[in-house]
Design an enzyme around this catalytic site. Structure first.
Site, PDB file in Angstrom:
ATOM      1  N   GLU A 183      -3.772   3.872   3.962  1.00 24.36           N
ATOM      2  CA  GLU A 183      -3.909   5.293   4.283  1.00 24.36           C
ATOM      3  C   GLU A 183      -5.136   5.873   3.583  1.00 24.36           C
ATOM      4  O   GLU A 183      -5.029   6.374   2.476  1.00 24.36           O
ATOM      5  CB  GLU A 183      -2.627   6.025   3.879  1.00 24.36           C
ATOM      6  CG  GLU A 183      -1.378   5.463   4.558  1.00 24.36           C
ATOM      7  CD  GLU A 183      -0.098   6.203   4.207  1.00 24.36           C
ATOM      8  OE1 GLU A 183      -0.163   7.408   3.867  1.00 24.36           O
ATOM      9  OE2 GLU A 183       0.969   5.591   4.259  1.00 24.36           O
ATOM     10  N   TYR A 184      -6.361   5.808   4.238  1.00 25.94           N
ATOM     11  CA  TYR A 184      -6.628   5.375   5.605  1.00 25.94           C
ATOM     12  C   TYR A 184      -7.987   4.678   5.627  1.00 25.94           C
ATOM     13  O   TYR A 184      -8.915   5.104   4.922  1.00 25.94           O
ATOM     14  CB  TYR A 184      -6.683   6.576   6.568  1.00 25.94           C
ATOM     15  CG  TYR A 184      -5.368   7.315   6.622  1.00 25.94           C
ATOM     16  CD1 TYR A 184      -4.328   6.867   7.420  1.00 25.94           C
ATOM     17  CD2 TYR A 184      -5.179   8.441   5.841  1.00 25.94           C
ATOM     18  CE1 TYR A 184      -3.118   7.554   7.469  1.00 25.94           C
ATOM     19  CE2 TYR A 184      -3.971   9.115   5.875  1.00 25.94           C
ATOM     20  CZ  TYR A 184      -2.936   8.675   6.687  1.00 25.94           C
ATOM     21  OH  TYR A 184      -1.750   9.338   6.704  1.00 25.94           O
ATOM     22  N   GLY A 236       0.802  -1.219   0.000  1.00 25.06           N
ATOM     23  CA  GLY A 236       0.000   0.000   0.000  1.00 25.06           C
ATOM     24  C   GLY A 236       0.824   1.253   0.000  1.00 25.06           C
ATOM     25  O   GLY A 236       1.502   1.568  -0.977  1.00 25.06           O
ATOM     26  N   MET A 241       2.321   6.438  12.199  1.00 24.85           N
ATOM     27  CA  MET A 241       3.252   7.273  11.433  1.00 24.85           C
ATOM     28  C   MET A 241       3.353   8.657  12.062  1.00 24.85           C
ATOM     29  O   MET A 241       2.729   9.628  11.619  1.00 24.85           O
ATOM     30  CB  MET A 241       2.808   7.327   9.978  1.00 24.85           C
ATOM     31  CG  MET A 241       2.904   5.971   9.287  1.00 24.85           C
ATOM     32  SD  MET A 241       2.285   5.966   7.585  1.00 24.85           S
ATOM     33  CE  MET A 241       0.510   5.906   7.852  1.00 24.85           C
TER      34      MET A 241
END
Length: 482
Positions: free
Chosen positions: A257-258, A214, A323
């Site tokens: 994300e996401y 991803g 993150m």
């Protein structure tokens, strides 16, 4: 991983230290400290082992081989134990150092026992960045990390697929770019970075490699994956367990994300979609396989962490990588300037909850075990131009120039081109002319690792290897302080 399209101490220091040692007056023979056995570049030293180099004794902090004692500074593997007497000491070295040097057949499993030190290797780095798997070894980093995240595989149409076949398994490596110094041949069954990773694992058997799927650009297919998780899991298994490279990978990472929120695209699969995908993967790969996830670090009220049931999914995941970087950047081209990876809040922060501590606290409050969470570190800075204010919060006119993309630059460049002038919220910032940058340094990383230990976190991860210096000083700072 980042929001981009794909997101030394040198001989001079050694000479200076040696010269200083030569100027020291000789102590009387009876009071002299004998020199330990001379340092040998080919010998393996473990924690506590001693060696002498250029008239001084040094002790190793952990396993090392080939690290020059004078070249590490405060972040290095060696501790300077002071001057020693090579001429008046005993003709043979002491026979029983406090911790005798040993020569294990393999490097250690990682820093601080069960703590993970995880680095992203970007598959496209072999092109313009000229960064290859061998660089992980030559930088001295391979012995200081525990896991490599290989980024990225694609999630297109709800299926796992190879990201770049040429970089991954077709590119032929010459001898000078190969981990073991052996060139690829035209007819060997596996080449590219996958084969180099195989060679790196052979040289450093403690290393594990996880295939990350991803990322910012390739997350779109997860929406379809959530509609048929079993089919997605089957496709991932078939790709990663391909007989040509099945021994290379030890796990799979989902970088969505996401889920149930917006990134490059918006997803409305519901708060349980992420868990459905993770559950299918665990069922397919089994309990012994490493299954991890890079997730949002949005700690704001009603933000992206609140949009998805990460706690339920965490029960099936080995580790989670929030993150904790890219909170602020020059996508807000007029500013205000702000550190992109703040550890804590600070007066004037542009968005409440956009800092590492908020994300960690929120995940823990929802029931995610602390030892499954890793703290994220960016090996790059984000910056603005047209800035007149040195402190955070200033106005700007746009993104600062960068080597590969405006608004972003590697640490290895910024440490020299725009040295840090201040710190805020546990990270560094710098103003050079009209440009303003924020980034982490060895000193701020030390503080962040202290935080990770205080919080009981499972370790740290970083994006990505090529942003570090040639001698891996940021990775060394993570390892030394975790």
């Amino acid at each position: 991983m980042t929001r981009s399209l794909r997101r030394a101490l040198g001989a001079g220091a050694a000479t200076a230290i040696a010269a200083a040692a030569m100027l020291l007056p000789l102590a009387p023979a009876s009071a002299a400290t004998p020199c330990a056995p001379a340092w040998n570049a080919t010998q393996v030293y473990t924690g506590g082992a001693t060696a002498s180099y250029q008239g001084r004794n040094y002790s190793a902090k952990w396993w090392t081989q080939g690290d020059v004692p004078t070249a590490g500074g405060q972040w290095g593997v060696w501790t300077d134990r002071g001057a020693c007497d090579d001429g008046t000491g005993p003709s043979t070295p002491p026979s029983s150092p406090s911790t005798p040097p040993t020569s294990p057949s393999t490097p250690p499993t990682g820093p601080s026992g069960d703590k993970w030190v995880v680095g992203y290797f970007a598959e496209w780095g072999v092109y313009g960045r000229n960064y290859h798997v061998k660089n992980i070894d030559t930088s001295g980093s391979a012995s200081k990390i525990t896991h490599i995240l290989y980024a990225f595989g694609n999630s297109a149409n709800g299926r796992c697929s190879i990201g770049d076949s040429y970089a991954d398994y077709e590119k032929a490596y010459p001898a000078d770019q190969s981990v073991d110094g052996v060139a690829d041949t035209w007819d060997q069954p596996l080449r590219g970075s996958f084969n180099q990773l195989r060679k790196l694992k052979k040289k450093y058997p403690h290393l594990k490699v996880i295939y990350s799927i991803g990322g910012w650009t390739w997350s779109g297919g997860f929406t379809q994956a959530a509609q048929n998780p079993a089919a997605f899991a089957d496709s991932c298994y078939n790709m990663i367990e391909d007989p040509r490279w099945a021994d290379v990978f030890d796990g799979i990472d989902i970088d969505w994300e996401y889920p149930n929120a917006c990134g490059l695209q918006c997803d409305t699969s519901g708060p349980d979609a992420f868990d459905r995908v993770v559950s299918a993967l665990r069922a397919k790969f089994g309990q012994s396989y490493l299954i991890t996830a890079a997730i949002t670090a949005d700690g704001s009220d009603g933000g992206k962490i609140d949009a998805t049931d990460y706690a339920t999914a965490a029960q099936k995941l080995t580790k989670i990588f929030p993150m904790t970087y890219d909170y602020f950047g020059a996508w807000a081209d007029k500013g205000p300037t702000a550190p992109h990876s703040p550890l804590t809040s600070y007066p004037g922060i542009p968005t409440a909850g956009f800092h590492s501590d908020a994300a960690i606290a929120k995940l823990k409050s929802k029931g995610v075990p602390a030892d499954k969470i890793l703290l994220g570190i960016g090996f790059y800075g984000r910056g603005w131009t047209g800035v007149t204010q040195a402190e955070p919060g200033g106005a700007a006119t746009g993104a600062a120039p960068g080597t590969y993309e405006a608004g972003i630059e590697d640490y290895k460049v910024l440490k020299n081109s725009c040295p840090a002038t201040g710190t805020v919220a546990g990270t560094a910032y710098a103003k050079c002319g009209g440009n303003w940058w924020s980034y982490d340094t060895p000193a701020t990383i030390a503080g962040k690792m202290s935080y990770a230990k205080q919080q009981g976190l499972g370790g740290a991860f970083f994006w990505e290897f090529s942003g570090d210096t040639a001698n891996g000083e940021l990775i060394t700072a993570i390892r030394n302080n975790l």
